[in-house]
Design an enzyme around this catalytic site. Structure first.
Site, PDB file in Angstrom:
ATOM      1  N   ASP A  15       0.834  -1.204   0.000  1.00  0.00           N
ATOM      2  CA  ASP A  15       0.000   0.000   0.000  1.00  0.00           C
ATOM      3  C   ASP A  15       0.870   1.256   0.000  1.00  0.00           C
ATOM      4  O   ASP A  15       1.975   1.253   0.538  1.00  0.00           O
ATOM      5  CB  ASP A  15      -0.882  -0.032   1.258  1.00  0.00           C
ATOM      6  CG  ASP A  15      -2.067   0.912   1.141  1.00  0.00           C
ATOM      7  OD1 ASP A  15      -2.282   1.491   0.060  1.00  0.00           O
ATOM      8  OD2 ASP A  15      -2.774   1.073   2.150  1.00  0.00           O
ATOM      9  N   HIS A  32       2.946   3.331  -9.015  1.00  0.00           N
ATOM     10  CA  HIS A  32       2.855   1.889  -9.261  1.00  0.00           C
ATOM     11  C   HIS A  32       4.130   1.380  -9.930  1.00  0.00           C
ATOM     12  O   HIS A  32       4.587   0.278  -9.645  1.00  0.00           O
ATOM     13  CB  HIS A  32       1.623   1.576 -10.116  1.00  0.00           C
ATOM     14  CG  HIS A  32       0.329   1.959  -9.441  1.00  0.00           C
ATOM     15  ND1 HIS A  32       0.080   1.638  -8.129  1.00  0.00           N
ATOM     16  CD2 HIS A  32      -0.771   2.634  -9.876  1.00  0.00           C
ATOM     17  CE1 HIS A  32      -1.121   2.097  -7.787  1.00  0.00           C
ATOM     18  NE2 HIS A  32      -1.650   2.715  -8.829  1.00  0.00           N
ATOM     19  N   LEU A 126      11.447 -20.120  -4.984  1.00  0.00           N
ATOM     20  CA  LEU A 126      10.348 -19.325  -4.448  1.00  0.00           C
ATOM     21  C   LEU A 126       9.105 -19.418  -5.340  1.00  0.00           C
ATOM     22  O   LEU A 126       9.210 -19.361  -6.566  1.00  0.00           O
ATOM     23  CB  LEU A 126      10.798 -17.851  -4.389  1.00  0.00           C
ATOM     24  CG  LEU A 126       9.723 -16.824  -3.993  1.00  0.00           C
ATOM     25  CD1 LEU A 126       9.382 -16.928  -2.507  1.00  0.00           C
ATOM     26  CD2 LEU A 126      10.185 -15.397  -4.317  1.00  0.00           C
TER      27      LEU A 126
HETATM   28  C1  FPP Z   1      -1.543   0.122  -3.625  1.00  0.00           C
HETATM   29  O1  FPP Z   1      -1.160   1.468  -3.560  1.00  0.00           O
HETATM   30  C2  FPP Z   1      -1.042  -0.545  -4.839  1.00  0.00           C
HETATM   31  C3  FPP Z   1      -1.798  -1.139  -5.833  1.00  0.00           C
HETATM   32  C4  FPP Z   1      -3.260  -1.225  -5.803  1.00  0.00           C
HETATM   33  C5  FPP Z   1      -1.183  -1.732  -7.039  1.00  0.00           C
HETATM   34  C6  FPP Z   1       0.075  -2.444  -6.735  1.00  0.00           C
HETATM   35  C7  FPP Z   1       0.700  -2.989  -7.933  1.00  0.00           C
HETATM   36  C8  FPP Z   1       2.037  -3.039  -8.122  1.00  0.00           C
HETATM   37  C9  FPP Z   1       3.029  -2.506  -7.194  1.00  0.00           C
HETATM   38  C10 FPP Z   1       2.559  -3.734  -9.283  1.00  0.00           C
HETATM   39  C11 FPP Z   1       2.836  -5.165  -8.939  1.00  0.00           C
HETATM   40  C12 FPP Z   1       3.628  -5.781  -9.975  1.00  0.00           C
HETATM   41  C13 FPP Z   1       3.602  -7.081 -10.360  1.00  0.00           C
HETATM   42  C14 FPP Z   1       4.582  -7.534 -11.352  1.00  0.00           C
HETATM   43  C15 FPP Z   1       2.636  -8.071  -9.889  1.00  0.00           C
HETATM   44  P1  FPP Z   1      -2.284   2.574  -3.589  1.00  0.00           P
HETATM   45  O2  FPP Z   1      -2.487   2.973  -5.011  1.00  0.00           O
HETATM   46  O3  FPP Z   1      -3.499   2.052  -2.900  1.00  0.00           O
HETATM   47  O4  FPP Z   1      -1.626   3.737  -2.786  1.00  0.00           O
HETATM   48  P2  FPP Z   1      -2.406   4.862  -1.953  1.00  0.00           P
HETATM   49  O5  FPP Z   1      -3.123   4.156  -0.842  1.00  0.00           O
HETATM   50  O6  FPP Z   1      -1.302   5.744  -1.471  1.00  0.00           O
HETATM   51  O7  FPP Z   1      -3.325   5.560  -2.918  1.00  0.00           O
END
Ligand code: FPP
Length: 235
Positions: A15, A32, A126
């Site tokens: 998060d 992201h 893994l």
């Molecule tokens: C949460 O931060 C993050 C997500 C919903 C998306 C996470 C995805 C990635 C990091 C990519 C993963 C990659 C692979 C290869 C599987 P948020 O957007 O909720 O942050 P905020 O709470 O600050 O708005």
């Protein structure tokens, strides 16, 4: 950190990407993208520590309600990242597995994940479990539905339903329960992640935003984990 007491399964709620981007004055998608680098680092650390399973909450069943451009951006990012990383994953002997309802995922993204899973299926190190269009309650309801279908078709008697038979019908079937569940960015809730599976997981919360979560941060979480005493309801 004690090498012998490394958790077998680490689950992470990644998060804070959006807030990280905002702080940098960048669009949310930049957060992201930076989050992907943190995923790479976490995978590397888990490989090195010989963790068996790493589950990452990549897109929840509730995330579709985000702005359309952000959802599209994340879905395209998956395609781009998987194509780029599959070689490295194979070199690291990492096997990729998906949990969640793939039927609602855009076809290009679904194909990219299916290709990556197929390409890494024989790896023995893994297991990276990617939770995609995943929600714990939805997964539990889907398992209940399978139990009912099996009962109606005569494959399972209601009396034989127990925790093992139920868990075998979740999308996490065959994956051991997480020992340690990490959430970044200061929020302290499960947000519909692994509701059944995390029954005895140690919970670890950190204020760090996901893109800032480094190898060092993971090691710190492991030190804390190793200081906890897991009693599973006993004494
Ligand atoms: C949460 O931060 C993050 C997500 C919903 C998306 C996470 C995805 C990635 C990091 C990519 C993963 C990659 C692979 C290869 C599987 P948020 O957007 O909720 O942050 P905020 O709470 O600050 O708005």
């Amino acid at each position: 950190m004690i090498r012998e007491d490394v958790p077998r399964h680490i689950a992470i709620i990644m998060d804070g990407n959006g807030r990280w981007a905002k702080r940098q004055g960048k669009p949310r998608l930049a957060g992201h993208k930076a989050g992907v680098a943190a995923v790479r680092e976490a995978i590397g650390a888990c490989v090195e520590l010989e963790v068996d399973y790493l589950t990452i909450y990549s897109f929840s069943s509730e995330n579709w309600s985000r702005p359309r451009d952000e959802v599209r951006g994340i879905m395209s990012l998956f395609v781009e990242v998987l194509a780029k990383e599959v070689r490295e994953l194979n070199e690291q002997n990492v096997r990729v597995q998906i949990i969640g309802d793939m039927s609602a995922v855009p076809v290009k993204t679904r194909r990219a994940f299916n290709d990556c899973c197929a390409s890494t299926a024989q790896n023995t190190g893994l297991t990276l479990v990617v939770a995609l269009n995943y929600g714990g309650r939805g997964d539990i309801v889907a398992a209940v539905r399978r139990c009912m279908e099996d009962s109606v078709s005569g494959n399972m008697k209601p009396a034989s339903l127990n925790q093992e038979a139920f868990a075998a019908r979740l999308s996490t079937a065959g994956i051991p329960d997480p020992d340690l569940l990490i959430r970044t960015s200061g929020e302290q809730r499960l947000s519909n992640f692994l509701l059944w599976e995390a029954a005895y997981a140690e919970l670890y919360f950190t204020d760090e935003l996901w893109p800032d979560f480094s190898r060092e941060s993971l090691l710190q979480a492991l030190v804390e984990y190793q200081g906890r005493s897991r009693r599973y309801g006993g004494v």
